[in-house]
Design an enzyme around this catalytic site. Structure first.
Site, PDB file in Angstrom:
ATOM      1  N   HIS A 179     -33.575  21.737  54.502  1.00  0.00           N
ATOM      2  CA  HIS A 179     -32.446  20.879  54.138  1.00  0.00           C
ATOM      3  C   HIS A 179     -31.839  20.240  55.378  1.00  0.00           C
ATOM      4  CE1 HIS A 179     -32.526  23.058  50.256  1.00  0.00           C
ATOM      5  NE2 HIS A 179     -31.934  21.970  49.784  1.00  0.00           N
ATOM      6  N   LYS A 196     -25.887  21.317  55.633  1.00  0.00           N
ATOM      7  CA  LYS A 196     -25.875  22.334  54.570  1.00  0.00           C
ATOM      8  C   LYS A 196     -25.287  23.640  55.099  1.00  0.00           C
ATOM      9  CE  LYS A 196     -28.545  24.302  50.782  1.00  0.00           C
ATOM     10  NZ  LYS A 196     -27.445  24.045  49.834  1.00  0.00           N
TER      11      LYS A 196
HETATM   12  N1  NDP Z   1     -27.387  21.835  42.107  1.00  0.00           N
HETATM   13  C1  NDP Z   1     -27.876  20.752  42.721  1.00  0.00           C
HETATM   14  O1  NDP Z   1     -28.761  20.027  42.207  1.00  0.00           O
HETATM   15  C2  NDP Z   1     -27.300  20.375  44.058  1.00  0.00           C
HETATM   16  C3  NDP Z   1     -26.358  21.179  44.616  1.00  0.00           C
HETATM   17  N2  NDP Z   1     -25.739  20.810  45.777  1.00  0.00           N
HETATM   18  C4  NDP Z   1     -24.647  21.673  46.221  1.00  0.00           C
HETATM   19  O2  NDP Z   1     -23.416  20.995  45.980  1.00  0.00           O
HETATM   20  C5  NDP Z   1     -22.460  21.384  46.962  1.00  0.00           C
HETATM   21  C6  NDP Z   1     -21.882  20.151  47.644  1.00  0.00           C
HETATM   22  O3  NDP Z   1     -22.901  19.502  48.363  1.00  0.00           O
HETATM   23  P1  NDP Z   1     -22.611  18.162  49.187  1.00  0.00           P
HETATM   24  O4  NDP Z   1     -22.089  17.094  48.284  1.00  0.00           O
HETATM   25  O5  NDP Z   1     -23.827  17.901  49.984  1.00  0.00           O
HETATM   26  O6  NDP Z   1     -21.440  18.696  50.151  1.00  0.00           O
HETATM   27  P2  NDP Z   1     -20.246  17.889  50.833  1.00  0.00           P
HETATM   28  O7  NDP Z   1     -19.671  18.793  51.862  1.00  0.00           O
HETATM   29  O8  NDP Z   1     -20.697  16.527  51.221  1.00  0.00           O
HETATM   30  O9  NDP Z   1     -19.198  17.720  49.646  1.00  0.00           O
HETATM   31  C7  NDP Z   1     -18.401  18.754  49.129  1.00  0.00           C
HETATM   32  C8  NDP Z   1     -17.069  18.127  48.756  1.00  0.00           C
HETATM   33  O10 NDP Z   1     -16.277  19.072  48.041  1.00  0.00           O
HETATM   34  C9  NDP Z   1     -14.956  18.977  48.545  1.00  0.00           C
HETATM   35  N3  NDP Z   1     -14.149  20.145  48.257  1.00  0.00           N
HETATM   36  C10 NDP Z   1     -14.278  21.385  48.757  1.00  0.00           C
HETATM   37  N4  NDP Z   1     -13.292  22.165  48.274  1.00  0.00           N
HETATM   38  C11 NDP Z   1     -12.535  21.380  47.445  1.00  0.00           C
HETATM   39  C12 NDP Z   1     -11.373  21.592  46.646  1.00  0.00           C
HETATM   40  N5  NDP Z   1     -10.780  22.791  46.608  1.00  0.00           N
HETATM   41  N6  NDP Z   1     -10.875  20.573  45.912  1.00  0.00           N
HETATM   42  C13 NDP Z   1     -11.462  19.383  45.928  1.00  0.00           C
HETATM   43  N7  NDP Z   1     -12.563  19.091  46.690  1.00  0.00           N
HETATM   44  C14 NDP Z   1     -13.078  20.096  47.425  1.00  0.00           C
HETATM   45  C15 NDP Z   1     -15.168  18.760  50.035  1.00  0.00           C
HETATM   46  O11 NDP Z   1     -13.984  18.313  50.648  1.00  0.00           O
HETATM   47  P3  NDP Z   1     -13.680  18.753  52.179  1.00  0.00           P
HETATM   48  O12 NDP Z   1     -14.623  17.945  52.991  1.00  0.00           O
HETATM   49  O13 NDP Z   1     -12.242  18.382  52.340  1.00  0.00           O
HETATM   50  O14 NDP Z   1     -13.932  20.227  52.274  1.00  0.00           O
HETATM   51  C16 NDP Z   1     -16.263  17.701  49.993  1.00  0.00           C
HETATM   52  O15 NDP Z   1     -15.735  16.414  49.769  1.00  0.00           O
HETATM   53  C17 NDP Z   1     -23.194  22.367  47.880  1.00  0.00           C
HETATM   54  O16 NDP Z   1     -22.933  23.674  47.429  1.00  0.00           O
HETATM   55  C18 NDP Z   1     -24.658  22.003  47.684  1.00  0.00           C
HETATM   56  O17 NDP Z   1     -25.532  23.053  47.974  1.00  0.00           O
HETATM   57  C19 NDP Z   1     -26.040  19.654  46.420  1.00  0.00           C
HETATM   58  C20 NDP Z   1     -27.009  18.830  45.912  1.00  0.00           C
HETATM   59  C21 NDP Z   1     -27.730  19.123  44.690  1.00  0.00           C
HETATM   60  O1  LIG Z   2     -27.029  21.190  49.775  1.00  0.00           O
HETATM   61  C1  LIG Z   2     -27.890  20.390  49.356  1.00  0.00           C
HETATM   62  O2  LIG Z   2     -28.043  19.267  49.841  1.00  0.00           O
HETATM   63  C2  LIG Z   2     -28.731  20.814  48.228  1.00  0.00           C
HETATM   64  N1  LIG Z   2     -28.427  21.925  47.638  1.00  0.00           N
HETATM   65  C3  LIG Z   2     -29.067  22.494  46.517  1.00  0.00           C
HETATM   66  C4  LIG Z   2     -29.629  23.851  46.899  1.00  0.00           C
HETATM   67  O3  LIG Z   2     -28.916  24.627  47.561  1.00  0.00           O
HETATM   68  O4  LIG Z   2     -30.749  24.160  46.507  1.00  0.00           O
HETATM   69  C5  LIG Z   2     -30.043  21.572  45.849  1.00  0.00           C
HETATM   70  C6  LIG Z   2     -30.752  20.604  46.745  1.00  0.00           C
HETATM   71  O5  LIG Z   2     -31.845  21.223  47.326  1.00  0.00           O
HETATM   72  C7  LIG Z   2     -29.822  19.941  47.754  1.00  0.00           C
END
Ligand code: NDP
Ligand SMILES: O=C(O)C1=N[C@H](C(=O)O)C[C@H](O)C1
Length: 272
Positions: free
Chosen positions: A159, A163
């Site tokens: 990743h 991450k």
């Molecule tokens: N299941 C799937 O298919 C996928 C899962 N993911 C997962 O999704 C999550 C997010 O990934 P990603 O978008 O890359 O991460 P980012 O860090 O880019 O985004 C996370 C966002 O959540 C916000 N946030 C955190 N805490 C709060 C809160 N209490 N209230 C409101 N907003 C909040 C953060 O704000 P701040 O910056 O202020 O902390 C940030 O804007 C990870 O756990 C990742 O592993 C990602 C891609 C695909």
């Molecule tokens: O954090 C990410 O970017 C992603 N998180 C998910 C994971 O933890 O598997 C899904 C995807 O791979 C992207």
């Protein structure tokens, strides 16, 4: 403009997934964005979310009160952090909104809290929302069931360098699938974080390795390494939109379901 289309709240609006989801909802004729959340004190609060993202106005202001936003919506799509997701699960259940959880890195006590919230509302949770990975989960289970312990199972994931959790949620889904195929509990056979004089590999273990670097969207290999041959099942994600597409599909799918916890295998109808 408010219409009869299901209203969606995106949490973590400024995040990588948050922005992808907001763009995709804006382009959809099946749903409308009714809320965009960020944490209190975030500099996007009070701004139009489309403009904050550097584009045209979306007609939705970024807010920091989750319950108020959830009460106006039919679904909450949540890719944030474990602590935020646990809080949102309770509030989405209170608002009876479908809660789609993509957040990974959830601890056992977080999963327990989510399970509790699912008594009152529909929750769809998956460590990976893509069709390809969910198919790979099914394949992994079948291959693990077909091969005996002469085949060592290793899950390798890569990743981007932002991450924060490891192994990835996807790697854990794949590990769970392999363990289920073998008829064992992942907890008993999981081998994470090898370093130093580890001793020889224990037969039956399922190993995990994580690579972090650059802008890799998400890559997963499940390796079955046996005597004289190696089988590698691989998924490569090259665009985050595939996760957002799956999550929004889940938000619509959940609308007519009874309360409970579901996953993308349910949403995609891949149950065997
Ligand atoms: N299941 C799937 O298919 C996928 C899962 N993911 C997962 O999704 C999550 C997010 O990934 P990603 O978008 O890359 O991460 P980012 O860090 O880019 O985004 C996370 C966002 O959540 C916000 N946030 C955190 N805490 C709060 C809160 N209490 N209230 C409101 N907003 C909040 C953060 O704000 P701040 O910056 O202020 O902390 C940030 O804007 C990870 O756990 C990742 O592993 C990602 C891609 C695909
Ligand atoms: O954090 C990410 O970017 C992603 N998180 C998910 C994971 O933890 O598997 C899904 C995807 O791979 C992207």
């Amino acid at each position: 403009m408010m219409t009869d289309l299901p209203g969606i709240v995106v949490t973590g609006a400024s995040g990588r997934m948050g922005q992808m989801l907001i763009r995709m909802i804006g382009d959809s004729d099946k749903m409308q964005l009714t809320g965009a959340l960020e944490r209190p004190g975030h500099d996007w609060i009070g701004r139009d979310v489309g403009e904050a993202m550097g584009g045209a106005a979306a007609g939705v202001l970024v807010e920091d009160d989750p319950l108020e936003a959830f009460a106006r919506a039919q679904a909450v799509v949540d890719f944030t952090s474990p602590a935020a997701t646990v809080e949102f699960a309770g509030l989405a259940a209170q608002a009876r909104a479908v809660h789609v959880i993509g957040t990974t890195g959830l601890a056992p006590e977080d999963l327990e809290a989510i399970k509790h919230a699912a008594h009152h509302a529909v929750i769809v949770r998956a460590g990976n929302m893509s069709l390809g990975v969910n198919l790979l989960v099914q394949l992994t289970k079948r291959v693990a069931a077909a091969l005996d312990e002469e085949f060592d199972i290793e899950v390798v994931e890569a990743h981007h360098n932002r991450k924060v959790d490891a192994p990835s949620g996807t790697a854990l889904m794949l590990g769970e699938a392999a363990a289920e195929g073998r008829g064992v509990s992942l907890e008993d056979v999981s081998d994470r974080g090898r370093d130093g004089i580890t001793g020889a590999r224990k037969k039956g273990d399922i190993g995990f390795s994580a690579i972090r670097g650059g802008d890799v969207v998400g890559e997963h290999d499940v390796i079955f390494a046996g005597p004289g041959e190696r089988l590698v099942l691989r998924h490569l994600a090259s665009d985050r939109s595939l996760f957002a597409r799956g999550a929004l599909r889940a938000a619509l799918w959940g609308q007519d379901k009874t309360p409970g916890e579901y996953d993308m295998i349910d949403v995609l109808g891949l149950n065997d």
